[in-house]
Design an enzyme around this catalytic site. Structure first.
Site, PDB file in Angstrom:
ATOM      1  N   LYS B  45       0.779  -6.332  -2.476  1.00  0.00           N
ATOM      2  CA  LYS B  45       0.735  -5.240  -1.488  1.00  0.00           C
ATOM      3  C   LYS B  45      -0.313  -4.190  -1.866  1.00  0.00           C
ATOM      4  O   LYS B  45      -0.464  -3.879  -3.048  1.00  0.00           O
ATOM      5  CB  LYS B  45       2.132  -4.606  -1.427  1.00  0.00           C
ATOM      6  CG  LYS B  45       2.250  -3.353  -0.575  1.00  0.00           C
ATOM      7  CD  LYS B  45       2.136  -3.644   0.896  1.00  0.00           C
ATOM      8  CE  LYS B  45       2.125  -2.343   1.719  1.00  0.00           C
ATOM      9  NZ  LYS B  45       1.671  -2.594   3.103  1.00  0.00           N
ATOM     10  N   CYS B 130      -8.455  -1.021   5.727  1.00  0.00           N
ATOM     11  CA  CYS B 130      -7.139  -0.803   6.332  1.00  0.00           C
ATOM     12  C   CYS B 130      -7.265   0.107   7.551  1.00  0.00           C
ATOM     13  O   CYS B 130      -7.758   1.222   7.441  1.00  0.00           O
ATOM     14  CB  CYS B 130      -6.156  -0.190   5.348  1.00  0.00           C
ATOM     15  SG  CYS B 130      -4.549   0.063   6.102  1.00  0.00           S
ATOM     16  N   GLY B 243      -6.625 -15.066   8.219  1.00  0.00           N
ATOM     17  CA  GLY B 243      -6.537 -14.628   9.603  1.00  0.00           C
ATOM     18  C   GLY B 243      -5.844 -15.706  10.416  1.00  0.00           C
ATOM     19  O   GLY B 243      -6.482 -16.644  10.878  1.00  0.00           O
ATOM     20  N   GLY B 244      -4.534 -15.613  10.521  1.00  0.00           N
ATOM     21  CA  GLY B 244      -3.784 -16.512  11.394  1.00  0.00           C
ATOM     22  C   GLY B 244      -3.498 -17.900  10.864  1.00  0.00           C
ATOM     23  O   GLY B 244      -3.153 -18.795  11.630  1.00  0.00           O
TER      24      GLY B 244
END
Lengths: 264, 304
Positions: B45, B130, B243-244
């Site tokens: 994180k 971010c 990404g996905g």
């Protein structure tokens, strides 16, 4: 243990105009689940909807290895869920979150449920009665067509009181008025609450004034459901007194009412 | 025997599949589902110098084949991460890549300094992308000069491999990529989330507390694959593609576009076992295609 597995749907039937009851064959989950926990359910084999849906566990039958879910059809995910047929398989993760707790000392308790929030209180009431407690079940809904499981609470042996907004069943008014009456006439050791936010706020206020400990089950949009994404937080007061966010999925969904901060 | 091992920025990975920062906490939650040592690496994180509270809820909005989030970098701060999280995650035989984010160059430098030499940390992923915090993050990632300054600062303070995580919210991704390469970045992660918005038509209010948020999930995959392909042609340093990704097929697409490794992000929410399924699926696909080494796929897209 938390499981990620395919389970078989044994039943999926409409019980009220907007509500369905789904029974899953999930012995591993049933063996470990406690009232107040939930499952993350994949509602489609495709990537739409992308996120799983958090659905609270309504009944746990460890002997038969089944889990019963009661859910309201509110959007695309629950709509797909309602169309699933018995015999088919569904991917679930669970049991998740922290459930309700009770202590041996408690003699008289009340559960306060509103709308869909009544669902997880069924399993809780079963356990509380098994533990020998006197249980007031205070149930509220907009109208009779949206009142869940009232008959089952009566069969279980709870002292059932009902309020509907339009008076179509039970008392006209809010379930919190019922709680006020019970608090005024009975010495409650604990209140358990699950329902819409305005109801929860009112229950927290009433129990705080009456100095009755209260546990609330909260609802929030969830991403992962396991505590990793920090998507579903609620504001709490930490032990040192500062404000912080806790995860509804992982630290809850059941919290003690004194730690949760409700914004007005 | 099929080889799945790759090396990115000097970090040896037993397979090319990592978990993306912000979707995997510090690994604790998913360790209940499988042995984290099976992963190529864990990107933890986003970590900041001081603890961060994050944004108020709602922080999540589901969108077609994806989701918007505005978590706002809620994290316990770098000192708590070093004391509580890294030692715990170090019990697993998996490289730990710490994602860091700052308000200023000094903050980026200070976090990098504190993480330098911490046992178990294999590399730093520098979040200059971010979209959910007002200062730091995205501002640093949209200007080539500023992006280069951040990378130079952390390179100066840390001996660890430095991975620049880039924002897709720019006109020309290759400009930023070239700038961070020149500044000394050892690898590039892309993409971070795409800035998006959702409105509740009943209340006429934005669904997210922060009004806008970062879009992720399969919805962004074609954008990510395109950017990996463009950047792979523009720089020499390796790329971690994300990404996905939810399946091995998705991951292979990224490898073919030019990524040396991939990360599963929102896919963890779709299926907590997604990273393992991607690893097993890549292996099965290589066997089926009779390819002995996963590295043969990197950048192997055929452009006539």
């Amino acid at each position: 243990m938390v499981y990620s597995l395919k389970t078989r749907i044994l039943e999926n039937k409409k019980i009220l105009p907007d509500f369905y009851e789904m029974v899953l064959s999930a012995s591993a989950i049933a063996a470990e689940a406690v009232p107040g926990q939930f499952l993350m359910i994949k509602t489609s084999p495709t990537q739409v909807p992308f996120l799983r849906r958090p659905i609270s566990i309504s009944r746990i039958n460890a002997e038969e290895g089944t889990i019963t879910l009661v859910y309201q059809v509110v959007g695309s995910g629950t709509k797909l869920l309602s169309a699933m047929t018995p015999g088919s398989e569904i991917e679930v993760v669970g049991p998740l979150g922290n459930g309700f707790t009770w202590s041996e000392k408690d003699k008289v308790v009340a559960i306060v449920g509103g709308g869909c929030g009544i669902a997880p209180l069924v399993a809780l009431t079963e356990e509380l009665l098994k533990a020998g407690k006197e249980v007031y079940a205070l149930l509220g809904a907009q109208n009779r067509d949206k009142l869940l499981s009232d008959r089952y609470f009566i069969e279980l042996g709870a002292k059932v009181m009902i309020a509907t907004d339009n008076g179509s069943y039970g008392r006209q008014g809010f379930v919190t008025q019922l709680l006020e009456e019970v608090i005024n006439t009975t010495r409650l050791d604990q209140v358990y609450c699950c329902g819409p936010l305005p109801m929860t706020k009112a229950v927290v206020k009433l129990t705080k004034e009456a100095l009755v400990p209260c546990q609330v089950s909260l609802e929030e949009r969830m991403g992962c459901g396991v505590g990793a994404c920090l998507g579903c937080v609620c504001k709490v007061r930490s032990e040192e007194g500062s404000l912080t966010y806790k995860k509804v999925c992982h630290d809850g969904p059941v919290f003690t009412s004194s730690e949760v901060i409700f914004d007005d | 025997m099929i080889n799945l091992a790759v090396e990115v920025a000097g970090i040896k990975l037993k397979n090319p599949v990592m978990t993306a920062s912000g979707t995997f906490g510090f690994g604790r939650e998913y360790s209940k589902f499988y042995d984290l040592s099976l992963l190529g690496a864990v990107m933890v994180k986003g970590t900041t110098l001081e603890p961060r509270l994050g944004n108020p809820p709602p922080r999540i909005a589901e969108t077609p084949a994806g989701l918007l989030n505005c978590i706002g970098l809620q994290n316990p701060g770098v000192d708590a991460v070093i004391k509580e999280e890294i030692p715990w995650l170090s019990q697993y035989d998996v490289p730990i890549i710490v994602n860091i984010s700052g308000h200023s160059l000094e903050e980026y430098g200070e976090i990098a300094l504190r993480l330098d030499g911490v046992p178990g940390v294999a590399g730093l992923e520098i979040n200059i992308s971010c979209p959910n915090v007002k200062h730091g993050g995205l501002a640093f990632g949209t200007e080539p000069q500023m992006a280069a300054d951040v990378i130079r600062t952390v390179k100066d303070k840390s001996r660890l491999p430095i991975i620049a995580k880039l924002s897709p919210n720019v006109t020309d991704i290759t400009e930023i990529a070239k700038a961070v390469e020149t500044a000394g970045a050892d690898a590039i992660s892309l993409i971070n989330t795409l800035l998006g918005m959702a409105i509740d038509i009943k209340t006429r209010r934005p669904v997210l507390s922060n009004i806008v948020g970062g879009l992720s999930g399969p919805a962004v995959k074609p954008v990510a694959v395109r950017m990996v392909w463009q950047v792979a042609k523009a720089v020499k340093i390796p790329i971690i593609g994300m990404g996905g990704i939810v399946s091995a097929e998705d991951a292979i697409e990224f490898l073919l576009a030019g990524a040396s490794a991939v990360a599963v992000g929102a896919g963890n929410f779709y299926d907590p076992l997604a990273p393992l399924k991607v690893i097993e699926g890549i292996k099965a696909w290589l066997e089926q295609e009779k390819i002995a080494d996963v590295r043969e796929l990197i950048g192997a897209v055929k452009i006539c």
